[in-house]
Design an enzyme around this catalytic site. Sequence first.
Site, PDB file in Angstrom:
ATOM      1  N   CYS A 146       0.094   3.889   2.599  1.00  0.00           N
ATOM      2  CA  CYS A 146       0.530   3.532   3.957  1.00  0.00           C
ATOM      3  C   CYS A 146       2.044   3.558   4.070  1.00  0.00           C
ATOM      4  CB  CYS A 146       0.061   2.130   4.331  1.00  0.00           C
ATOM      5  SG  CYS A 146      -1.533   1.659   3.675  1.00  0.00           S
ATOM      6  N   ASP A 147       2.739   3.003   3.047  1.00  0.00           N
ATOM      7  CA  ASP A 147       4.158   2.691   3.234  1.00  0.00           C
ATOM      8  C   ASP A 147       5.129   3.679   2.592  1.00  0.00           C
ATOM      9  OD1 ASP A 147       3.280   0.480   4.547  1.00  0.00           O
ATOM     10  OD2 ASP A 147       3.523  -0.894   2.868  1.00  0.00           O
ATOM     11  N   CYS A 200       0.851  -1.195   0.000  1.00  0.00           N
ATOM     12  CA  CYS A 200       0.000   0.000   0.000  1.00  0.00           C
ATOM     13  C   CYS A 200       0.882   1.238   0.000  1.00  0.00           C
ATOM     14  CB  CYS A 200      -0.874  -0.066   1.256  1.00  0.00           C
ATOM     15  SG  CYS A 200      -1.735   1.445   1.630  1.00  0.00           S
TER      16      CYS A 200
END
Length: 199
Positions: free
Chosen positions: A178-179, A175
């Site tokens: 997210c990352d 993701c």
Amino acid sequence: MIINRSKIVVISFVVGGIVLVLGIFVWFRPTPNYSLSSIHEVKNLVPVAVVGGGPAGLSAAMYTARARFPTMVFAGSKIGGELLEASYIENWPAKEKLSGQEMMAQSQKQAEHFGAQIIPVGVEKINLKTWPFEIELDNGDHICALSIIITTGGAQKFLDIPGIDTYRGKGIGICTICDAPFDKGYEVAVIGGGGCGRG
Ligand SMILES: Cc1cc2nc3c(=O)[nH]c(=O)nc-3n(C[C@H](O)[C@H](O)[C@H](O)COP(=O)(O)OP(=O)(O)OC[C@H]3O[C@@H](n4cnc5c(N)ncnc54)[C@H](O)[C@@H]3O)c2cc1C
């Protein structure tokens, strides 16, 4: 354009046929009877059944239980959902950084605090054609629910390449939203362009 009489007749039959078939389908379509009159006869009845125990399911349960609707969460084998695999979460308000496990343990505790029952059993089948809705659990039990919230999440597709398991969560993410901030300063390859990939 000249249309002769026989063509008009054929077109009228076709259109009439389609309308007739659609009419029959709509007329005989089974719709649940939302009458409260026979509810007291229903066994194993729960007002709210949440299917799935990830962030969405536990949040939903927190709301419904807090609003005093007795709520059962059928979470399957993974209470906490995908975030259990997240080492750190930084896009959660009010906390700079917390582990996925910590966040989901807190979410479970909060839902339970308001009275939600969280059950590590999966759902095999749901019958939405009758009301109360019928739920078949994967342990063979049957329950009925006045309302169902389905939050069973999704699944990622991983490439079949060497090292994918070794480096999952350690350089291979699923993701970008997210990352990506964790990868600042590194060269990054993005594979896939859907939801999380577009971030
Ligand atoms: C490694 C990793 C890191 C991530 N990091 C972040 C991050 O930093 N920030 C961020 O915003 N997002 C992050 N995500 C994404 C985030 O985890 C998901 O967006 C989120 O978990 C989706 O929540 P959900 O409740 O919809 O589904 P899920 O979390 O997928 O939960 C699904 C639930 O449904 C249950 N279930 C499935 N089938 C059934 C069934 N038949 N019967 C009963 N229960 C069933 C499962 O057991 C599970 O409890 C990360 C994901 C991963 C994998």
